[in-house]
Design an enzyme around this catalytic site. Structure first.
Site, PDB file in Angstrom:
ATOM      1  N   GLN A 199      -4.025  -1.209   9.904  1.00 46.14           N
ATOM      2  CA  GLN A 199      -4.076  -2.535   9.280  1.00 46.14           C
ATOM      3  C   GLN A 199      -4.730  -3.541  10.233  1.00 46.14           C
ATOM      4  O   GLN A 199      -4.336  -3.647  11.397  1.00 46.14           O
ATOM      5  CB  GLN A 199      -2.659  -2.994   8.896  1.00 46.14           C
ATOM      6  CG  GLN A 199      -2.623  -4.337   8.192  1.00 46.14           C
ATOM      7  CD  GLN A 199      -3.291  -4.326   6.821  1.00 46.14           C
ATOM      8  OE1 GLN A 199      -3.205  -3.337   6.091  1.00 46.14           O
ATOM      9  NE2 GLN A 199      -3.969  -5.399   6.478  1.00 46.14           N
ATOM     10  N   ASP A 239     -10.422   3.513   4.934  1.00 45.58           N
ATOM     11  CA  ASP A 239     -10.858   2.116   4.869  1.00 45.58           C
ATOM     12  C   ASP A 239     -12.388   2.020   4.985  1.00 45.58           C
ATOM     13  O   ASP A 239     -12.960   0.965   4.724  1.00 45.58           O
ATOM     14  CB  ASP A 239     -10.205   1.286   5.989  1.00 45.58           C
ATOM     15  CG  ASP A 239      -9.104   0.364   5.476  1.00 45.58           C
ATOM     16  OD1 ASP A 239      -9.043   0.136   4.248  1.00 45.58           O
ATOM     17  OD2 ASP A 239      -8.321  -0.138   6.307  1.00 45.58           O
ATOM     18  N   LYS A 285       0.842  -1.201   0.000  1.00 42.72           N
ATOM     19  CA  LYS A 285       0.000   0.000   0.000  1.00 42.72           C
ATOM     20  C   LYS A 285       0.879   1.254   0.000  1.00 42.72           C
ATOM     21  O   LYS A 285       0.564   2.242  -0.667  1.00 42.72           O
ATOM     22  CB  LYS A 285      -0.950  -0.013   1.207  1.00 42.72           C
ATOM     23  CG  LYS A 285      -2.040  -1.089   1.113  1.00 42.72           C
ATOM     24  CD  LYS A 285      -2.836  -1.210   2.420  1.00 42.72           C
ATOM     25  CE  LYS A 285      -3.707  -2.471   2.391  1.00 42.72           C
ATOM     26  NZ  LYS A 285      -4.505  -2.623   3.642  1.00 42.72           N
TER      27      LYS A 285
HETATM   28  C1  BQF Z   1      -4.083 -10.559  -5.689  1.00 41.39           C
HETATM   29  C2  BQF Z   1      -6.642  -8.742   3.310  1.00 41.39           C
HETATM   30  C3  BQF Z   1      -7.632 -10.553   4.568  1.00 41.39           C
HETATM   31  C4  BQF Z   1      -7.342  -9.902   5.772  1.00 41.39           C
HETATM   32  C5  BQF Z   1      -6.715  -8.662   5.749  1.00 41.39           C
HETATM   33  C6  BQF Z   1      -3.644  -8.365  -4.616  1.00 41.39           C
HETATM   34  C7  BQF Z   1      -3.966  -8.027  -2.253  1.00 41.39           C
HETATM   35  C8  BQF Z   1      -4.282  -9.371  -2.142  1.00 41.39           C
HETATM   36  C9  BQF Z   1      -4.310 -10.198  -3.255  1.00 41.39           C
HETATM   37  C10 BQF Z   1      -3.967  -7.118  -1.075  1.00 41.39           C
HETATM   38  C11 BQF Z   1      -6.229  -8.093   2.086  1.00 41.39           C
HETATM   39  C12 BQF Z   1      -6.478  -8.745   0.774  1.00 41.39           C
HETATM   40  C13 BQF Z   1      -5.567  -6.878   2.143  1.00 41.39           C
HETATM   41  C14 BQF Z   1      -3.982  -9.694  -4.489  1.00 41.39           C
HETATM   42  C15 BQF Z   1      -5.059  -6.160   0.911  1.00 41.39           C
HETATM   43  C16 BQF Z   1      -6.278  -7.800  -0.394  1.00 41.39           C
HETATM   44  O1  BQF Z   1      -3.438 -10.298  -6.717  1.00 41.39           O
HETATM   45  O2  BQF Z   1      -4.901 -11.500  -5.655  1.00 41.39           O
HETATM   46  C17 BQF Z   1      -3.641  -7.519  -3.513  1.00 41.39           C
HETATM   47  O3  BQF Z   1      -2.992  -6.458  -0.862  1.00 41.39           O
HETATM   48  N1  BQF Z   1      -5.059  -7.019  -0.228  1.00 41.39           N
HETATM   49  C18 BQF Z   1      -5.341  -6.291   3.417  1.00 41.39           C
HETATM   50  O4  BQF Z   1      -4.744  -5.215   3.515  1.00 41.39           O
HETATM   51  O5  BQF Z   1      -5.744  -6.890   4.523  1.00 41.39           O
HETATM   52  C19 BQF Z   1      -6.365  -8.099   4.535  1.00 41.39           C
HETATM   53  C20 BQF Z   1      -7.291  -9.978   3.357  1.00 41.39           C
END
Ligand code: BQF
Length: 292
Positions: A97, A120, A53
Site C-alpha cells: 500500500q 498493482d 481490499k
Molecule cells: C469511491 C488511493 C490516493 C492515494 C492512495 C471507492 C476507493 C476510493 C473511493 C479506494 C485510492 C483511491 C486507493 C471510492 C483505493 C481508490 O466510492 O469513490 C474506493 O479504495 N481506492 C488506494 O488504495 O490508495 C490510494 C488514492
C-alpha cells in the site's frame, strides 16, 4: 442530463465475473488465488483502503492476508517481507500500500516485487510492458477507467482525450494506454499537468476529459465543451461548514454534469472500479501461474 457512469454497479458486475472465474480455477486446477497486502504505518485512509481490499477478496473467493508493519519499520524489513512473498507459491498477488513512510525508498520496494505477482502494475517491468503494448499488469485505476469506457460503449478511437495529471499511478499509464492502437485506445492524447499554463485551453477541445490531480474544484464548467465525457479520478476529503467531511473529486460536479454527455460521480465512480480491477489482476496472476 448526462449518463451517470455507475462505478458501484459496474464494480459489482466485475466482482461477480471474477467470483465465477475464481470458482472455476478452484474446481479445475485446485488453485485458490491469494493476495498478500502490506501496510506500513497507520495512515487512516490507507488503513481503510487495505481493509476494503481484503474484504473484496473474501467476497469473490480470493484468499487474502494483510500484514501491518509499524511506521518505524526499516526499508530492509519491508523488502524482506516482499521477498518472502515472492518465494511463496500460495501468494499470487503482492500489494504494498502506498504511500510508504518517507524514510523508505518506494522505488526500491516496488522493484523487489516479482513482476508476475505485481498486481498493482507498479514494477518497472510492468510499466515498460504497458508502454510497448505487451501484456503485463495494468495499474488498477487506469484499468478501471478503460473498463468504464468499454462497458459504457464510449468510443475512444479518433477522439481527443485530455488527461490532467501525470502520476506514474494514473495519468501517465492511462495516457499511454489510450494512445495505443487497440480498443479502447487509438485516441489523440494530451497530457496536462502543473506546468501547463492554461489547462482549460486544452480541456475545452477534449471529447473525453480525465482528471487525476487530487484538487477539489479544479475542473469547472468553463473547462468543458458541450457533450464531453468527464472521468473524475480525484479523491479529496473536504470539511463542510458544519464540521463533517465528505469525498469529492476534482470536478465541480453540479456545474459540469449538465454540460457533459457522460460523467463519473465521486464517490461511486472510478474508486470502486480501482478496487474491482485489483481482484481481476489477482485472478489473472493466479491463472498465469496455473498455465506455467
Ligand atoms: C469511491 C488511493 C490516493 C492515494 C492512495 C471507492 C476507493 C476510493 C473511493 C479506494 C485510492 C483511491 C486507493 C471510492 C483505493 C481508490 O466510492 O469513490 C474506493 O479504495 N481506492 C488506494 O488504495 O490508495 C490510494 C488514492
Amino acid at each position: 442530463m448526462p449518463t451517470i457512469i455507475d462505478g458501484n454497479a459496474l464494480a459489482a458486475t466485475i466482482r461477480g465475473e471474477v467470483a465465477e472465474k475464481v470458482a472455476d480455477l478452484v474446481a479445475t486446477h485446485g488453485i485458490t488465488p491469494g493476495l498478500n497486502l502490506l501496510l506500513v504505518g497507520e495512515d487512516p485512509a490507507s488503513t481503510v483502503y487495505v481493509r476494503n481490499k481484503g474484504k473484496d477478496c473474501e467476497n469473490v473467493g480470493i484468499r487474502s492476508t494483510i500484514v501491518r508493519l509499524p511506521a518505524t519499520a526499516t526499508e530492509d524489513e519491508v523488502i524482506a517481507c516482499v521477498q518472502a512473498w515472492n518465494a511463496d507459491d500460495s501468494v499470487h498477488g503482492i500489494l504494498v500500500q502506498l504511500p510508504l513512510p518517507k524514510h523508505i525508498d518506494e522505488h526500491r520496494v516496488l522493484r523487489t516485487i516479482d513482476p508476475e505477482k505485481d498486481v498493482d502494475g507498479f514494477h518497472p517491468v510492468n510499466a515498460g510492458k504497458l508502454m510497448i503494448g505487451l501484456d503485463g499488469f495494468i495499474p488498477c485505476t487506469p484499468y478501471g477507467v478503460l473498463e468504464m469506457l468499454t462497458r459504457y460503449n464510449i468510443e475512444t478511437s479518433g477522439k481527443h482525450v485530455v488527461v490532467v495529471g501525470r502520476s506514474n499511478i494514473v495519468g501517465k499509464p492511462l495516457a499511454m494506454l489510450l494512445a495505443q492502437k487497440r480498443s479502447p485506445g487509438n485516441a489523440t492524447v494530451t497530457i496536462c499537468h502543473t506546468g501547463t499554463p492554461d489547462i482549460a485551453e486544452h480541456t475545452r477541445r477534449a471529447d473525453i476529459i480525465v482528471s487525476a490531480v487530487g484538487m477539489h474544484g479544479l475542473i469547472t464548467a468553463d473547462h468543458i465543451r458541450d457533450g464531453a465525457v468527464v472521468i473524475d479520478v480525484g479523491i479529496n476529503r473536504i470539511t463542510l461548514a458544519d464540521g463533517t467531511t465528505k469525498l469529492v473529486g476534482d470536478v465541480d460536479y453540479a456545474a459540469v454534469a449538465p454540460k457533459a454527455s457522460a460523467i463519473t460521480p465521486v464517490p461511486g465512480g472510478v474508486g470502486p472500479m480501482t478496487r474491482a480491477m485489483l481482484l481481476q489482476n489477482t485472478l489473472t496472476a493466479a491463472i498465469r501461474k496455473a498455465r506455467q
